[in-house]
Design a protein around this motif. Structure first.
Motif, PDB file in Angstrom:
ATOM      1  N   ARG A   1       0.019  82.449 -24.326  1.00 40.99           N
ATOM      2  CA  ARG A   1      -0.624  81.581 -25.390  1.00 40.99           C
ATOM      3  C   ARG A   1      -0.662  82.256 -26.716  1.00 40.99           C
ATOM      4  O   ARG A   1      -0.980  81.704 -27.766  1.00 40.99           O
ATOM      5  CB  ARG A   1      -2.059  81.388 -24.906  1.00 40.99           C
ATOM      6  N   ALA A   2      -0.074  83.446 -26.868  1.00 45.46           N
ATOM      7  CA  ALA A   2      -0.131  84.039 -28.290  1.00 45.46           C
ATOM      8  C   ALA A   2       0.942  82.997 -29.151  1.00 45.46           C
ATOM      9  O   ALA A   2       1.785  82.633 -29.000  1.00 45.46           O
ATOM     10  CB  ALA A   2       0.764  85.246 -28.221  1.00 45.46           C
ATOM     11  N   LYS A   3       0.134  82.660 -30.234  1.00 40.37           N
ATOM     12  CA  LYS A   3       0.637  81.518 -31.144  1.00 40.37           C
ATOM     13  C   LYS A   3       0.372  82.061 -32.730  1.00 40.37           C
ATOM     14  O   LYS A   3      -0.750  82.265 -32.967  1.00 40.37           O
ATOM     15  CB  LYS A   3       0.313  80.475 -30.815  1.00 40.37           C
ATOM     16  N   ALA A   4       1.417  82.182 -33.404  1.00 38.69           N
ATOM     17  CA  ALA A   4       1.155  82.688 -34.814  1.00 38.69           C
ATOM     18  C   ALA A   4       0.491  81.550 -35.419  1.00 38.69           C
ATOM     19  O   ALA A   4       0.587  80.597 -35.246  1.00 38.69           O
ATOM     20  CB  ALA A   4       2.456  82.939 -35.572  1.00 38.69           C
TER      21      ALA A   4
ATOM     22  N   ALA B   1      -1.611  98.292 -33.519  1.00 35.46           N
ATOM     23  CA  ALA B   1      -1.038  97.057 -34.130  1.00 35.46           C
ATOM     24  C   ALA B   1      -1.831  95.949 -34.240  1.00 35.46           C
ATOM     25  O   ALA B   1      -2.807  95.806 -33.342  1.00 35.46           O
ATOM     26  CB  ALA B   1       0.033  96.572 -33.182  1.00 35.46           C
ATOM     27  N   VAL B   2      -2.320  95.209 -35.369  1.00 32.11           N
ATOM     28  CA  VAL B   2      -3.146  93.996 -35.593  1.00 32.11           C
ATOM     29  C   VAL B   2      -2.531  92.935 -36.106  1.00 32.11           C
ATOM     30  O   VAL B   2      -1.533  93.145 -36.988  1.00 32.11           O
ATOM     31  CB  VAL B   2      -4.364  94.372 -36.437  1.00 32.11           C
ATOM     32  N   ALA B   3      -2.898  91.717 -35.424  1.00 28.85           N
ATOM     33  CA  ALA B   3      -2.332  90.434 -36.003  1.00 28.85           C
ATOM     34  C   ALA B   3      -3.149  89.360 -35.799  1.00 28.85           C
ATOM     35  O   ALA B   3      -4.041  89.436 -34.737  1.00 28.85           O
ATOM     36  CB  ALA B   3      -1.107  90.251 -35.480  1.00 28.85           C
ATOM     37  N   SER B   4      -3.276  88.292 -36.618  1.00 29.65           N
ATOM     38  CA  SER B   4      -4.189  87.268 -36.359  1.00 29.65           C
ATOM     39  C   SER B   4      -3.169  85.945 -35.887  1.00 29.65           C
ATOM     40  O   SER B   4      -2.215  85.645 -36.301  1.00 29.65           O
ATOM     41  CB  SER B   4      -4.697  86.800 -37.861  1.00 29.65           C
ATOM     42  N   PHE B   5      -3.678  85.562 -34.600  1.00 32.80           N
ATOM     43  CA  PHE B   5      -3.042  84.331 -34.067  1.00 32.80           C
ATOM     44  C   PHE B   5      -3.755  83.175 -34.463  1.00 32.80           C
ATOM     45  O   PHE B   5      -4.877  83.121 -35.322  1.00 32.80           O
ATOM     46  CB  PHE B   5      -2.964  84.594 -32.528  1.00 32.80           C
ATOM     47  N   ALA B   6      -3.486  82.127 -33.841  1.00 34.78           N
ATOM     48  CA  ALA B   6      -4.102  80.755 -34.194  1.00 34.78           C
ATOM     49  C   ALA B   6      -5.495  80.697 -33.899  1.00 34.78           C
ATOM     50  O   ALA B   6      -6.362  80.377 -34.978  1.00 34.78           O
ATOM     51  CB  ALA B   6      -3.673  79.648 -33.360  1.00 34.78           C
ATOM     52  N   HIS B   7      -6.326  81.329 -32.906  1.00 42.35           N
ATOM     53  CA  HIS B   7      -7.544  81.300 -32.872  1.00 42.35           C
ATOM     54  C   HIS B   7      -8.235  82.583 -32.509  1.00 42.35           C
ATOM     55  O   HIS B   7      -9.290  82.600 -31.823  1.00 42.35           O
ATOM     56  CB  HIS B   7      -8.120  80.220 -31.678  1.00 42.35           C
ATOM     57  N   GLU B   8      -7.236  83.927 -32.659  1.00 46.67           N
ATOM     58  CA  GLU B   8      -7.924  84.847 -32.350  1.00 46.67           C
ATOM     59  C   GLU B   8      -7.393  86.270 -33.102  1.00 46.67           C
ATOM     60  O   GLU B   8      -6.289  85.844 -33.776  1.00 46.67           O
ATOM     61  CB  GLU B   8      -7.639  85.260 -30.879  1.00 46.67           C
TER      62      GLU B   8
ATOM     63  N   TYR C   1       5.636  87.716 -40.419  1.00 46.85           N
ATOM     64  CA  TYR C   1       6.735  88.674 -39.618  1.00 46.85           C
ATOM     65  C   TYR C   1       6.202  89.600 -38.694  1.00 46.85           C
ATOM     66  O   TYR C   1       6.583  89.501 -37.367  1.00 46.85           O
ATOM     67  CB  TYR C   1       7.546  89.465 -40.575  1.00 46.85           C
ATOM     68  N   ARG C   2       4.962  90.351 -38.780  1.00 48.15           N
ATOM     69  CA  ARG C   2       4.529  91.272 -37.830  1.00 48.15           C
ATOM     70  C   ARG C   2       3.860  90.681 -36.889  1.00 48.15           C
ATOM     71  O   ARG C   2       3.902  90.706 -35.575  1.00 48.15           O
ATOM     72  CB  ARG C   2       3.388  92.078 -38.599  1.00 48.15           C
ATOM     73  N   ALA C   3       3.082  89.239 -37.092  1.00 47.64           N
ATOM     74  CA  ALA C   3       2.389  88.477 -36.082  1.00 47.64           C
ATOM     75  C   ALA C   3       3.608  87.911 -35.074  1.00 47.64           C
ATOM     76  O   ALA C   3       3.379  88.066 -33.850  1.00 47.64           O
ATOM     77  CB  ALA C   3       1.419  87.516 -36.912  1.00 47.64           C
ATOM     78  N   ASP C   4       4.642  87.336 -35.789  1.00 43.49           N
ATOM     79  CA  ASP C   4       5.796  86.906 -34.886  1.00 43.49           C
ATOM     80  C   ASP C   4       6.269  88.026 -33.868  1.00 43.49           C
ATOM     81  O   ASP C   4       6.429  87.800 -32.594  1.00 43.49           O
ATOM     82  CB  ASP C   4       6.603  86.323 -35.610  1.00 43.49           C
ATOM     83  N   PHE C   5       6.427  89.241 -34.496  1.00 41.36           N
ATOM     84  CA  PHE C   5       7.092  90.115 -33.397  1.00 41.36           C
ATOM     85  C   PHE C   5       6.078  90.548 -32.601  1.00 41.36           C
ATOM     86  O   PHE C   5       6.296  90.629 -31.201  1.00 41.36           O
ATOM     87  CB  PHE C   5       7.521  91.354 -34.398  1.00 41.36           C
ATOM     88  N   LEU C   6       4.698  90.664 -32.911  1.00 40.95           N
ATOM     89  CA  LEU C   6       3.794  91.148 -31.861  1.00 40.95           C
ATOM     90  C   LEU C   6       3.749  90.006 -30.888  1.00 40.95           C
ATOM     91  O   LEU C   6       3.363  90.249 -29.562  1.00 40.95           O
ATOM     92  CB  LEU C   6       2.360  91.227 -32.479  1.00 40.95           C
ATOM     93  N   ARG C   7       3.512  88.641 -31.348  1.00 43.06           N
ATOM     94  CA  ARG C   7       3.552  87.777 -30.446  1.00 43.06           C
ATOM     95  C   ARG C   7       4.769  87.774 -29.530  1.00 43.06           C
ATOM     96  O   ARG C   7       4.634  87.503 -28.061  1.00 43.06           O
ATOM     97  CB  ARG C   7       3.699  86.258 -31.166  1.00 43.06           C
TER      98      ARG C   7
END
Length: 581
Positions: free
Chosen positions: A351-354, A389-396, A296-302
């Protein structure tokens, strides 16, 4: 030689070599039952703690084919009445098959036991018991088996009661700490739960005991009594017990009980195994909740980085619920694993992608490395900036950190550099294979609406920085120089057309001779047409280089006399260096 009946000692419960529990009575306890009041231990005192789990009667010569481990074997000696010399070999054979003890009734078929048989039993710690003449085998079988069954029933009942109490803790909202506290109280010892990297998740007991238990890892600790037993299941000794915390086929760590005085018993292992089951339930529940929250956090940061999150006031308010402070000057930091597998294409603008749950197109090792990178960055960033704010996307991994006051370049070289260094240390700490990551840092922005542009800057910085400086690079967008300008060209086809028009045949990589000529051109431009220095770097003879310069001018034009042409050639070579960015 003869001995009196031994003290039965504590209840017997032992771990077999496979890590499974063996319920029963110790030989010492068997000697304490009423039907064996007149029995005498005549050899093998060292084996009084052997576990008796079943009983058998030897009245046939080929008894070895029928015996099982942890048996108490009863005999009158009838099968050996004509071959008493075989009795010492019988002790060795029974001991090798894991029997608990041999009980013999003398007088009718055997008058005495050979001295060598008694000596053999003493050497092996194999108990030899002399039975009284007035007791029947059926009385011994009945009482000992009844006691074994009662012991098993009592242990199972207590274990079941403990299991219900631990499950009730979880149902009432308790976590690992409450489970560990309950187990430590029940066993009156120190208890910890460790994750797969030997980090303490919860502990109860003195600090020095908790720290000592970090070494009790299955298969590695010499305290197992066999110098590194290699047992991967439940195992231990009198001073510690180790049980894996398993759920869904995944190893989530260990639960360990520790008693420096060696007071732990085999019965305690059953309780610890139930506690491990409940701990696995708690861990999987926590992981499921954390996974949902993280997504949820990653999606919102995306959405923020893609410019889809709405007005600044709404974004700031929503992020406040996550503990993120986006109402201040900020920088975007992107960390990306080096050596990403082929086929994992960059996502380009926006390119931000969960991260995909199943990790399609990526191996288990790559997924594990990405998870470790995310955990390392989260830990490092939180230590330096609690509102980041910190989140993990597909490759980063993407972090939005504060950049309060001062020169942005100094901020990037100070606090941000400290975050990068700490994240690198944490990331490499438990990694089985050395991996590196590159980092890109954006300019400072003042509002959430400017974060999409900052994110693109950080992405370009990490890609260009790696291309220019190799794996493990750290680059600030403002420090990219001419590469920053080139990266701002939105149409890559235009850049490629410029390279082809400027370099001609030298733009291709399929002919080694042309690639070598392009390298000569690059070094010439880097040395400002210093022929001597270029010849030294390329290990060419002066005349050879002069010949190559002439050939290059025939292909490209008189670049030694035309400054504008040299500029175009330099830019085209820079674009080639950025290929794949």
């Amino acid at each position: 030689m003869s001995y009196t009946t031994a003290d039965p000692g504590p209840p017997a419960l032992r771990l077999a070599s496979t890590g499974t529990l063996t319920y029963g009575l110790s030989v010492g306890e068997v000697l304490g039952v009423s039907t064996l009041n007149g029995a005498r231990l005549i050899a093998g005192r060292a084996g009084l703690d052997r576990v008796v789990q079943r009983l058998n009667v030897m009245e046939v010569p080929d008894i070895l084919s029928w015996v099982k481990p942890n048996e108490l074997l009863l005999t009158t000696g009838y099968p050996l009445r004509n071959t008493p010399q075989s009795l010492d070999n019988l002790v060795a054979d029974l001991d090798e098959r894991g029997l608990a003890a041999l009980a013999i009734k003398l007088g009718r078929y055997l008058d005495s036991l050979p001295a060598e048989m008694i000596a053999q039993a003493d050497r092996r710690g194999f108990p030899l018991i002399l039975l009284p003449n007035d007791v029947g085998f059926d009385d011994i079988l009945n009482q000992v088996l009844t006691d074994i069954l009662n012991r098993q029933a009592a242990v199972l009942a207590r274990t079941e009661e403990v299991h219900r109490a631990l499950v009730q803790i979880v149902l009432c909202g308790g976590g690992l700490q409450e489970v560990v506290d309950e187990v430590a109280t029940l066993l009156d010892v120190a208890v910890v739960v460790l994750d797969g990297e030997q980090r303490v998740l919860a502990g109860a007991g003195p600090d020095e005991h908790v720290q000592a238990m970090r070494a009790f890892d299955a298969g590695r600790h010499a305290a197992c009594g066999r110098g590194g037993c290699g047992v991967i299941g439940a195992h231990g000794t009198g001073d510690h017990l180790v049980v894996p915390v398993m759920a869904g086929g995944f190893d989530h760590g260990r639960i360990v009980a520790f008693s420096p005085g060696g007071t732990l018993r085999g019965t305690d292992l059953g309780i610890l195994e139930r506690a491990a089951t409940v701990a696995a339930l708690v861990v999987t529940k926590q992981q499921a909740v954390a996974a949902v929250e993280s997504k949820y956090r990653a999606d919102f940061l995306r959405d923020i980085l893609a410019g889809r999150a709405g007005e600044d006031a709404r974004v700031v308010a929503h992020c406040g619920g996550f503990g993120w402070d986006l109402d201040r000057p900020m920088m975007v930091v992107v960390a990306e694993l080096d050596g990403r597998p082929r086929g994992a294409e960059p996502e380009g603008k926006g390119r931000a992608k969960a991260a995909e749950p199943d990790g399609r197109g990526r191996g288990a090792e790559e997924r594990s490395a990405q998870e470790r990178l995310a955990a390392a960055w989260t830990t490092a960033v939180r230590r330096h900036d609690k509102g980041a704010a910190v989140a993990s996307f597909a490759h980063e991994v993407v972090a939005v950190v504060g950049a309060d006051g001062g020169d942005p370049a100094e901020w990037a070289a100070g606090p941000v550099q400290a975050m990068v260094k700490e994240a690198s240390s944490i990331f490499a700490e438990h990694l089985p294979v050395r991996r590196t990551f590159s980092t890109g840092i954006s300019r400072t922005v003042a509002s959430p609406s400017a974060l999409p542009e900052a994110y693109e800057q950080a992405v370009k910085a990490v890609r260009v920085g790696r291309q220019l400086n190799g794996a493990g690079a750290r680059a600030h967008f403002d420090q990219l120089g001419v590469y920053r300008l080139l990266s701002l060209v939105s149409d890559p086809d235009e850049l490629h057309a410029f390279v082809r028009e400027t370099l001609g045949d030298l733009a291709a990589d399929d002919e080694p001779e042309l690639v070598d000529l392009r390298r000569t051109l690059q070094v010439l431009l880097e040395t400002n047409l210093n022929v001597a220095e270029t010849a030294r770097r390329l290990h060419f003879h002066y005349n050879t280089l002069r010949y190559r310069i002439g050939k290059l001018e025939r292909m490209l034009g008189a670049f030694t006399e035309d400054a504008h042409l040299r500029l175009n050639l330099t830019l085209a070579l820079h674009v080639l260096r950025m290929r794949g960015i």
